[in-house]
Write an enzyme that holds these catalytic residues in place. Structure first.
Site, PDB file in Angstrom:
ATOM      1  N   SER A 245       9.763  38.304 -24.132  1.00  0.00           N
ATOM      2  CA  SER A 245       9.903  38.526 -25.560  1.00  0.00           C
ATOM      3  C   SER A 245      11.328  39.004 -25.877  1.00  0.00           C
ATOM      4  CB  SER A 245       8.825  39.510 -26.028  1.00  0.00           C
ATOM      5  OG  SER A 245       8.763  39.560 -27.427  1.00  0.00           O
ATOM      6  N   ASP A 470       3.696  29.515 -29.166  1.00  0.00           N
ATOM      7  CA  ASP A 470       3.926  30.960 -29.238  1.00  0.00           C
ATOM      8  C   ASP A 470       4.244  31.358 -30.676  1.00  0.00           C
ATOM      9  OD1 ASP A 470       4.838  33.595 -28.973  1.00  0.00           O
ATOM     10  OD2 ASP A 470       6.046  33.169 -27.206  1.00  0.00           O
ATOM     11  N   HIS A 499       1.716  34.758 -25.782  1.00  0.00           N
ATOM     12  CA  HIS A 499       3.062  35.334 -25.781  1.00  0.00           C
ATOM     13  C   HIS A 499       3.246  36.110 -24.487  1.00  0.00           C
ATOM     14  CE1 HIS A 499       6.735  36.945 -27.411  1.00  0.00           C
ATOM     15  NE2 HIS A 499       6.315  38.181 -27.258  1.00  0.00           N
TER      16      HIS A 499
END
EC number: 3.4.14.-
Length: 537
Positions: A245, A470, A499
């Site tokens: 991320s 995502d 994710h």
């Protein structure tokens, strides 16, 4: 958009140095020449030069000092044999002999033999504002997926600057931060918008009042410099890194500043590194992607109507959601769960398909008459003072980094225009995301120009992993980084949307990540993996 951030927020925010550098660099650590001022034509110039020298000084100093490892403090909640310590870094890399801060780090040694050891693997889970200190627990928990990698690497986590045990920052009293219900994120009038703007402005002011000294230095480039100092303190000549991320953007910035310090780098679920995206446009792009993944979840719920009884079409499931939302707006469930808290709870489903069944089950119970299950899941726990402090801190760091990293629109008309238009077709997340980021419109410290992420001399092949649908980091970000980092390889999980996909349930991905970390080898071409199995009710 940070995971669970809506539910958890109270507002809807010299010369001598150069000489010493030359002396120190000749010793334990090589000069990060690649971190000199990026030739990007955007005015970084001398400030980047000073910070590059400061990073070299700090890294050399850390290499000499090492880390004093010891058992972790009880309140860190990390099991033995994980060890903890600190690495000292400058608050301001342009002033490496000025104020210093300590960064918390932890580790567990490789499980294989000495000859099998390849070094340390450092992890960042994202955020910004996430702690990486739980990473070594993947070894103590005997995670089968990480067993091969653990034989070769020490697993190292850290709290980035401002987070947790690393000079933590704050913007508001934590108990105020978690009070509920919050205002409905979707404005029903201009008065609602004015009230939210006031809250955002007050939040930004609170950040400056409580943490003003740190705010100008809460940037991704500084965290990347911190990462290089940690590398040096560990005694590692090259960095092995796993970022998820926001951790992918940290990795991209590190790879640009220190390309010849990278040994292996895996980035998973990629923030789009384009300057045009960091950070205002990136959040608008999120809203579109969240709407798509929200629909994916609704389709799955409808396909499993025999289990959940929420409707056998997406439209029927959406209708149940709108009824729930309207009921909570009229009278918060249990007195504490309104639309803001609902969005915070339900956003887990677009984030992770592992949350699909639990979220649907609680939703189903509500429709069947059990309101308490949803209240228990979505309401804050005011008695959890430690957890609430951590949540407030995480949100403060998120806001500080994103607001300081880049310039944001200061004109409210821009925000109002863009989010009003976007909300029409993408209503699930748009306004909630807007209010969360609005403190950046009145941010009280200088906002920087993002680094131009690019391939530098010495950068090895980087492995990029991304699911196609995502929501939090749309797929285009992975493609963009792939284009910017020459020689990188992209693994795509087709028709999937979780994710953070490394270490989950798809062997097509996990086997390739293992191979890369253990050997440095990648496929000759980019790879598209079939999706992992969808959840069962």
């Amino acid at each position: 958009m940070r995971k669970s951030s809506i539910r958890r927020r109270a507002t809807a925010f010299g010369t001598a140095g150069a000489l010493v550098t030359a002396t120190l660099i000749a010793g334990a650590v090589s000069a990060p020449a690649a971190s000199a001022a990026p030739a990007d034509g955007h005015g970084h110039g001398r400030s980047w030069d000073r910070e590059a020298r400061g990073a070299a000084i700090a890294a050399a100093r850390a290499a000499r000092a090492g880390i004093d490892w010891e058992d972790c403090a009880a309140d860190w909640n990390l099991p033995k044999p994980i060890q903890c310590g600190y690495v000292t870094v400058p608050m301001d890399y342009a002033k490496p002999y000025g104020k210093q801060i300590r960064l918390a780090v932890d580790r567990i040694g490789n499980t294989g033999t000495r000859s099998e050891r390849q070094g340390a693997l450092i992890y960042n889970p994202g955020g910004p504002g996430g702690s990486g200190l739980r990473f070594p627990a993947r070894v103590t928990n005997k995670s089968a997926v990480w067993a091969n990698t653990a034989k070769a690497y020490d697993f190292v986590g850290f709290d980035p600057r401002g987070v947790g045990h690393s000079a933590p920052i704050s913007c508001v009293d934590p108990q105020e931060f978690v009070k509920a219900p919050k205002a409905d994120p979707v404005p029903g009038s201009e008065a609602d918008k004015r009230a939210q703007r006031k809250l955002a402005r007050e939040y930004a002011e609170g950040c400056f009042e409580r943490s003003g000294e740190m705010l100008p230095h809460m940037t991704t480039p500084n965290t990347a410099r911190d990462l290089d100092v940690i590398r040096a303190a560990l005694g590692e000549k090259k960095l092995n890194y796993l970022g998820v991320s926001y951790g992918t953007y940290l990795g991209a910035v590190y790879g640009t500043l220190f390309p010849d310090h990278v040994r292996r780098m895996v980035v998973d679920s990629v923030v789009n590194p384009s300057r045009d995206k960091i950070w205002y446009q990136a959040n608008l792009d999120q809203d579109v992607a969240f709407e798509g993944r929200w629909k994916d979840w609704q389709d799955w719920v409808a396909a499993n109507d025999a289990a959940y009884h929420l409707g056998d079409t997406r439209a029927e499931v959406q209708d149940q959601w709108l009824k729930l939302r309207a009921a909570a707006a009229k009278k918060p469930l249990g007195g504490v769960v309104g639309p803001a808290e609902l969005i915070s709870f339900f956003q887990s489903a677009p984030y992770y398909d592992s949350a699909w069944a639990p979220t649907a089950e609680i939703f189903s119970k509500y429709v069947a008459g059990d309101t308490q299950a949803l209240v228990d899941a979505a309401a804050p726990d005011l008695s959890d003072t430690a957890g609430n402090a951590s949540a407030e801190n995480g949100n403060a760091v998120y806001t500080a980094v994103e607001c300081t990293d880049a310039k944001w629109p200061a004109n409210w008309r821009t925000w109002d225009r863009d989010n009003t238009r976007l909300h029409r077709d993408h209503p699930f997340m748009t306004w909630a995301n807007a209010w969360m980021n609005l403190p950046c419109a009145t941010w009280p410290v200088k906002q920087q120009t993002p680094l131009n992420v690019k391939t530098g001399k010495g950068l090895p092949p980087v492995l990029i992993v991304q699911s196609e649908r995502d929501a939090a980091t749309p797929y285009e970000g992975a493609v963009e980084l792939h284009q910017r980092f020459r020689g990188s390889r992209l693994i795509t999980e087709r028709d999937a949307g979780s994710h953070g996909v490394t270490g989950l349930v798809n062997p097509c991905i996990n086997d390739r990540v293992d191979t890369y970390l253990l050997t440095g080898r990648t496929d000759a071409r980019d790879v598209t993996c079939a999706p992992h199995a969808t959840p069962r009710p």
